[in-house]
Write an enzyme that holds these catalytic residues in place. Sequence first.
Site, PDB file in Angstrom:
ATOM      1  N   ARG A  32       3.836   0.636  -2.144  1.00 13.21           N
ATOM      2  CA  ARG A  32       2.556   0.781  -1.442  1.00 13.21           C
ATOM      3  C   ARG A  32       2.728   1.567  -0.145  1.00 13.21           C
ATOM      4  O   ARG A  32       3.683   1.332   0.601  1.00 13.21           O
ATOM      5  CB  ARG A  32       1.997  -0.602  -1.103  1.00 13.21           C
ATOM      6  CG  ARG A  32       0.712  -0.581  -0.297  1.00 13.21           C
ATOM      7  CD  ARG A  32       0.213  -1.973   0.001  1.00 13.21           C
ATOM      8  NE  ARG A  32       1.095  -2.708   0.887  1.00 13.21           N
ATOM      9  CZ  ARG A  32       1.029  -2.655   2.228  1.00 13.21           C
ATOM     10  NH1 ARG A  32       0.129  -1.918   2.822  1.00 13.21           N
ATOM     11  NH2 ARG A  32       1.874  -3.349   2.959  1.00 13.21           N
ATOM     12  N   GLU A  57       4.875  -0.007  11.708  1.00 12.37           N
ATOM     13  CA  GLU A  57       5.227   1.380  11.482  1.00 12.37           C
ATOM     14  C   GLU A  57       4.617   2.276  12.556  1.00 12.37           C
ATOM     15  O   GLU A  57       5.070   3.384  12.781  1.00 12.37           O
ATOM     16  CB  GLU A  57       4.673   1.766  10.112  1.00 12.37           C
ATOM     17  CG  GLU A  57       5.391   2.882   9.442  1.00 12.37           C
ATOM     18  CD  GLU A  57       4.979   2.950   7.972  1.00 12.37           C
ATOM     19  OE1 GLU A  57       5.033   1.913   7.291  1.00 12.37           O
ATOM     20  OE2 GLU A  57       4.602   4.045   7.538  1.00 12.37           O
ATOM     21  N   HIS A  97       9.714  -4.394   3.969  1.00 15.46           N
ATOM     22  CA  HIS A  97       9.370  -3.533   5.099  1.00 15.46           C
ATOM     23  C   HIS A  97      10.661  -3.160   5.803  1.00 15.46           C
ATOM     24  O   HIS A  97      11.503  -4.016   6.047  1.00 15.46           O
ATOM     25  CB  HIS A  97       8.435  -4.278   6.050  1.00 15.46           C
ATOM     26  CG  HIS A  97       7.791  -3.390   7.078  1.00 15.46           C
ATOM     27  ND1 HIS A  97       8.490  -2.883   8.134  1.00 15.46           N
ATOM     28  CD2 HIS A  97       6.527  -2.924   7.204  1.00 15.46           C
ATOM     29  CE1 HIS A  97       7.667  -2.139   8.868  1.00 15.46           C
ATOM     30  NE2 HIS A  97       6.469  -2.154   8.321  1.00 15.46           N
ATOM     31  N   PHE A 152       0.627   7.593   9.517  1.00 16.89           N
ATOM     32  CA  PHE A 152       1.432   6.516   8.954  1.00 16.89           C
ATOM     33  C   PHE A 152       2.289   7.099   7.843  1.00 16.89           C
ATOM     34  O   PHE A 152       1.950   8.134   7.263  1.00 16.89           O
ATOM     35  CB  PHE A 152       0.518   5.429   8.383  1.00 16.89           C
ATOM     36  CG  PHE A 152       0.809   4.051   8.917  1.00 16.89           C
ATOM     37  CD1 PHE A 152       0.870   3.816  10.272  1.00 16.89           C
ATOM     38  CD2 PHE A 152       1.021   2.984   8.053  1.00 16.89           C
ATOM     39  CE1 PHE A 152       1.126   2.544  10.759  1.00 16.89           C
ATOM     40  CE2 PHE A 152       1.273   1.712   8.536  1.00 16.89           C
ATOM     41  CZ  PHE A 152       1.329   1.482   9.885  1.00 16.89           C
ATOM     42  N   GLN A 189       7.926  -4.997  -1.940  1.00 13.73           N
ATOM     43  CA  GLN A 189       8.210  -4.107  -0.820  1.00 13.73           C
ATOM     44  C   GLN A 189       8.912  -4.866   0.298  1.00 13.73           C
ATOM     45  O   GLN A 189       8.418  -5.895   0.756  1.00 13.73           O
ATOM     46  CB  GLN A 189       6.902  -3.534  -0.296  1.00 13.73           C
ATOM     47  CG  GLN A 189       7.098  -2.488   0.774  1.00 13.73           C
ATOM     48  CD  GLN A 189       5.771  -1.828   1.127  1.00 13.73           C
ATOM     49  OE1 GLN A 189       4.908  -2.447   1.739  1.00 13.73           O
ATOM     50  NE2 GLN A 189       5.609  -0.597   0.714  1.00 13.73           N
ATOM     51  N   ARG A 226       8.271   3.578   2.844  1.00 13.59           N
ATOM     52  CA  ARG A 226       8.990   2.374   3.256  1.00 13.59           C
ATOM     53  C   ARG A 226      10.266   2.147   2.463  1.00 13.59           C
ATOM     54  O   ARG A 226      11.276   1.708   3.010  1.00 13.59           O
ATOM     55  CB  ARG A 226       8.078   1.164   3.090  1.00 13.59           C
ATOM     56  CG  ARG A 226       6.974   1.216   4.089  1.00 13.59           C
ATOM     57  CD  ARG A 226       5.990   0.118   3.930  1.00 13.59           C
ATOM     58  NE  ARG A 226       5.130   0.126   5.106  1.00 13.59           N
ATOM     59  CZ  ARG A 226       4.137  -0.717   5.305  1.00 13.59           C
ATOM     60  NH1 ARG A 226       3.867  -1.633   4.399  1.00 13.59           N
ATOM     61  NH2 ARG A 226       3.417  -0.654   6.396  1.00 13.59           N
ATOM     62  N   LEU A 252       7.378  -8.412  11.704  1.00 10.03           N
ATOM     63  CA  LEU A 252       7.358  -6.963  11.568  1.00 10.03           C
ATOM     64  C   LEU A 252       7.233  -6.214  12.881  1.00 10.03           C
ATOM     65  O   LEU A 252       6.540  -6.651  13.788  1.00 10.03           O
ATOM     66  CB  LEU A 252       6.157  -6.538  10.735  1.00 10.03           C
ATOM     67  CG  LEU A 252       6.205  -6.826   9.264  1.00 10.03           C
ATOM     68  CD1 LEU A 252       5.079  -6.066   8.595  1.00 10.03           C
ATOM     69  CD2 LEU A 252       7.534  -6.405   8.684  1.00 10.03           C
ATOM     70  N   HIS A 255       7.911  -8.026   2.537  1.00 13.78           N
ATOM     71  CA  HIS A 255       6.642  -7.744   3.175  1.00 13.78           C
ATOM     72  C   HIS A 255       5.454  -7.811   2.224  1.00 13.78           C
ATOM     73  O   HIS A 255       4.383  -8.286   2.589  1.00 13.78           O
ATOM     74  CB  HIS A 255       6.732  -6.357   3.796  1.00 13.78           C
ATOM     75  CG  HIS A 255       5.500  -5.941   4.529  1.00 13.78           C
ATOM     76  ND1 HIS A 255       4.875  -6.774   5.434  1.00 13.78           N
ATOM     77  CD2 HIS A 255       4.775  -4.805   4.494  1.00 13.78           C
ATOM     78  CE1 HIS A 255       3.813  -6.148   5.927  1.00 13.78           C
ATOM     79  NE2 HIS A 255       3.722  -4.971   5.361  1.00 13.78           N
TER      80      HIS A 255
END
Lengths: 609, 256
Positions: A410, A253, A236, A121, A234, A309, A250, A375
């Site tokens: 994050r 990822e 996304h 990730f 954040q 991100r 979403l 997000h």
Amino acid sequence: MESYTVHDYDVLVIGAGGAGLRAAIAAIEKGARVGVVTKSLLGKAHTVMAEGGMAAALGNVRPEDNWKVHFRDTLKGGGMLNNWKMVLNYTKEAPERVRELERWGAVFDRTPDGRINQRNFGGHSYPRLAHVGDRTGLELIRTLQDHAVKLGIHAHMETTIYRLLTDAGRVVGALGFSRQTGEFLVFRARAVVLATGGLGRIYQITSNSWECTGDGFSLASMVGADLIDMEFIQFHPTGMVWPPSVMGILVTEGVRGEGGVLKNSLGRRFMFDNIPERYKGEFAETEEEAERWLQGDRSARRPPELLTRDVVARAIRKEVNEGRGSPHGGVYLDIASRRPADYIKKKLPSMYHQFMKLGNLDITKEPMEVGPTCHYVMGGVRVDPDTQATNVPGLYAAGEVAGGLHGANRLGGNSLSDLVVFGRRAGMAAAEYAAQQTGPFQVDEAQIRAYIAEALQPFNNPQGENPFALMKELRASMQKNAGIMREESELKAQLDILADLKRRAWNTSVSGSRAYNPGWHTALDIRLMVEVSEAVVLAALARKESRGGHARLDYPDPDPNFARINHVIRRNPDGSLSVVAEPLPEMPEDLRRIAEAKDLSELSEKVGA
Amino acid sequence: MPNVTFRVFRGDRQGGELKDYSVEVQEGMVVLDVIHKIQAEQAPDLACRWNCKAGKCGSCGAEVNGKPTLMCMTRLDTLDTSKPVTVRPLKTFPVIRDLVTDVKWNYEVNKKIKPFTPAPNTDWIMYQEDVDRVQEFRKCIECFLCQNVCHVLREHNEKTGFIGPRFLVRTASLEMHPLDVENRLDMLKNEGGIGYCNITKCCTEVCPEHIRITDNAIIPLKERVVDEYYDPVLSFFRRLFSSKKRPEAAQSAADD
């Protein structure tokens, strides 16, 4: 006079997502009488939407992984604005929390030798995310739900908390109402754990469920709890931008982790042009190298699509702003030309089904149209890193509503393990605190009466506004003026808009009965949403730089003056909010060496702290 | 796009009626979008339950033109919008208000299922091929559409002696967990009422997660119950001579 029902608990947990359920389990295990309040049915919290996985340095796929590498990755992703003690607690404890879920019945995907599998990730140096296809959040919440049921959890479903109750500066319970009947409920509690999740619904384009209206931040702030770093939100990078009905949903990822690439309208793979200085040398510089990485060549570096991100979101925004976007204001995410159809269906089954069903789009054949969507909020209620206690006695916070762990940004996969690590700590600490409070339950009848009258006011206000229209105005204005790219004039304009909306939030009109009345629910939600929106805008105005999830067009670069500063949002005696800059706690030298390690081999378990 | 008429149930436990709303629709909308539009513009007290609007939470189940479905997953372009579109609450559960039903019975049933019980001192090694089936069952988002269409619950309201497809799936996920050592066959046979299921597969048809409820969960569990409690030869003849066209016969044959 309006009647209400009273429930007494040692620990009241507000929220039944991952953090709330884990807190409830921990408190029950400590012997506390625990009540859980959830706005929805049990098992429906926003946690179900988490797809990619939960980060924990189990070392099952790459034995070199350990808490130190996870510690370094998390701080690096967070721009070193994280609370180091929280990161330490988190990275050391996450593996045990994941194994615990397995002992409670979670069934993670397996490695060839039968252990919990881990996937790549963005921002993680090694494959680190324990996962279940792309429905890891559902597995987490169902496992916790089942375990809580086994322990005899007492859940008040479809119940909204309107205000926390206080006595002499302590939190002693909460006032809420049953959504199903409209009946008021008073929860008298010796300790309260807020596990209310995030605030994405203050934005127009968001991946968040309806429940993520930021209640917890406002409830806490209204009783005097500090919030920190509310500017760090954040977005996304890859939410769906088409078709309109699913705007914001979403695209995990995981699609990029499995080889998906981002292209602009010219067909150019633009992430190679967007590797920031601080990540230079860590990512593949050619398509050929990225391809070798995908084929499993360990000498190759990872593709730049797996940058953090914020970096990916800003790169997409740049393509769109410079006229190379897709027809609906996004860019293309292509996995169809990269992997065989069967592989995509096996590895990303919910993605495949979701697009097929909702968008009539076959992701094994066509690229997706994606763009930034709100997000997650990194900031939140300020808590003690060991106990999750707020600065208000009796009040604890865990999960997304708590601030500190993630710093300025994050890493994907760090939220699900956050929930279980800190949910447990909050539940234990709240139960211990509750056990020390031995006197009779104290709540103030006058306080309760006043809040009930407030909550019913929209029914007695026939000339008021439509709450849905007000909600739409709030969300659109936040999106426009305090969204992914911010500047002073817009933020200031938004403060004026919020002042106006705040006044109007107290002048709405609803009709019908109190039973399951969405107009009434919306009218009350707005009152809390304008409060949390104001905290976000004030913090964004104060941070005159761009860092992590917070991007200012008028201050496009990071500013060293802000590099070690938390913004504390504090309520003044007159009810207004102010922002105070406070230096971060100093990190011990041995941990600083870990956080700043250039070479991962320095972090092998045999060396260092 | 033109205006479409939506005929939505309005009412509560005492009863109610269908009410028409004319809605201007856009390309790409799903039924839940329309319900939200009606709420925002015409009927602010229209009750519906939803959370994620992404097919992951299972909250927004309803009967659209008589078909049980998730409203967030039902695109308008799959419906004939030249005629009124009817939206009703799930029939099997009591109405609370409008499209919201009282599903708490399901949560009570869930408590009866013995929880996951791993073998002591297990090494927690499980291979992917051994957990594939369990993972299929664990995809369940608890939308209760399967409970809604199961005729044992829907037509016969058998909510005391039958746990329904959702909880047969849940039981299967535990019974087929490679490391679970609990035995739930007695529950399945008695208060679980697995014999009531006569394999019409309606549950499988409506499952938004495409779980093969009947083939992969219920039939194997039925076989286990039969193996455990009935003479295999006798039960073979019983099944041979029962008729799928006569539910009562099939029911009694499997249930005695």
